[in-house]
Write an enzyme that holds these catalytic residues in place. Structure first.
Site: not given
Length: 423
Positions: A62, A308-309, A333, A336
């Site tokens: 989110e 975060g990668e 998801n 991406e």
């Protein structure tokens, strides 16, 4: 006679011991859960004197999804301070990475009346924006009574979740009716909200289609590809969940692809060590990404144990499997990966992202498999067909482009309430 919400509020008190147990239990493997505990009960040190826009994004997905919305809010309302609330430490960390120090970030309090009122009185937001499926009945009620517009944007509601809410029709109806606006990802989501008694329901599409990967993260991905080996076939298992890694490691025994490198990125960082132990126990030659150094030619698996990668991992791969879909976790998801032109494999369980998953399959951007045997077969076939990989990747880019535009509709929804509030 007590109202449904008051009964709900009363019953929450019986869960209070569990709340503390849950924090302690999660804190065993992820110590960040033991930080900022006061915030979860409405006690905050962060202060703000500007008018404030509040966004609630539970976790990483989110938080990343609102990137385009945040950019538009900053441009349209430069005098406002942005406040992010999160539920998980990973979501909080993601907002630090993405949005820096010019936004406030705290944990959303648990849905106890005293904690919610403390939160709202402390920050006094001009508007609140909840993302996706966040329906907290006390939070909604006190925003309503304090005349704070509260919007549920990018809203989704699976059939399973709708059935669960339908068991408590009076509570659900009264809660949803107090939301200022619900803007859903799809017609099916909107219909489910309306059937439960929601008012002011519209369709905006999915904000995740509007996310643009940063050039810095794509460069990080290019560097990763060099590290992995330009000539090796790179298969990414992204956001895997408990039980899926074991199936993926067993699958390696069934495929015969020269120079194949499998990159496994668990969804939750507290499971990094567990997956590393699993690889070691099964005798799989693996390296942890966090250890640095070159990836050796005889390494079969890289454990993506960095935070975060994920965009970089997608950039570096030839083919991506979306975790949480091989076992009944509801999927993650896939957009991406499609944005970056990567062919996608998904499992049978995608109910959390059903519309996007189905559209991706129909467009030729993704292949759906039913079990690990089919995963092995498709992995073998796809990595042997470079033309098909290119075709699927281009189909993914086209699929994303066709469904962009949700950010514009989201801003229109915000403006309907915030501009009126500012007059």
């Amino acid at each position: 006679m007590l109202s449904p919400r008051r009964i709900y509020a009363f019953l929450l008190w019986f869960l209070l011991p569990y709340v503390f147990f849950h924090l302690l239990w999660r804190g065993r493997k992820q110590p960040e859960y033991l930080q900022h505990i006061g915030e979860r009960f409405g006690c905050y040190s962060a202060c703000n004197e500007k008018p404030l826009i509040w966004l609630h994004a539970v976790s990483v997905g989110e938080t990343r999804a609102v990137a385009s919305l945040v950019q538009c809010l900053r441009e349209k309302y430069p005098k406002y301070q942005l406040l992010f609330t999160h539920t998980t430490p990973t979501g909080r960390f993601a907002s630090e990475q993405l949005y820096g120090s010019d936004v406030l970030r705290v944990y959303l309090p648990y849905d106890y009346s005293f904690a919610v009122k403390r939160f709202l009185k402390h920050f006094r937001p001009d508007i609140g924006i909840l993302m996706e499926t966040e329906v907290w009945f006390n939070l909604i009620h006190f925003c309503h009574t304090m005349h704070i517009p509260l919007l549920l944007l990018n809203a989704r509601l699976s059939e399973k979740s709708a059935a669960r809410y339908a068991r408590y029709p009076n509570l659900t109806r009264s809660g949803l009716s107090e939301l200022s606006c619900i803007s859903a990802q799809s017609e099916a989501d909107a219909s489910r909200f309306s059937a439960l008694g929601a008012n002011n329901v519209s369709v905006m599409g999915n904000l995740k289609f509007d996310v643009h990967p940063s050039s810095a993260m794509q460069q990080c991905g290019a560097d990763l590809r060099t590290l992995f080996g330009e000539k090796r076939k790179i298969f990414l298992a992204a956001s895997t969940r408990e039980g899926e890694e074991a199936l993926l490691l067993s699958m390696l025994q069934q495929v015969r692809i020269p120079d194949l490198l499998v990159v496994i990125v668990p969804r939750h960082p507290q499971r990094f060590d567990t997956v590393a132990d699993m690889c070691a126990q099964q005798g799989v030659r693996f390296q942890r990404k966090s250890q640095g150094g070159p990836i050796l030619p005889d390494t079969h698996v890289v454990l993506g144990d960095s935070m975060g990668e994920l965009t970089a991992y997608y950039t570096a791969c030839d083919l991506a499997f979306i975790g949480g879909s091989l076992l009944p976790f509801g999927g993650q998801n896939l957009i991406e990966a499609c944005v970056l032109g990567k062919p996608v494999i998904i499992g049978p369980y995608t109910y959390n992202f059903e519309q996007a998953s189905q559209l991706a399959v129909e467009s030729g951007a993704a292949v759906r498999i039913q079990n690990v045997a089919e995963l092995a077969q498709n992995l073998q076939n796809l990595l042997a067909n470079s033309e098909l990989l290119i075709s699927m990747g281009q189909a993914g880019k086209n699929f994303v482009h066709m469904h962009r535009g949700a950010t514009k509709k989201a801003i229109q929804n915000v403006a309907c309430f915030l501009d009126k509030h500012s007059i």
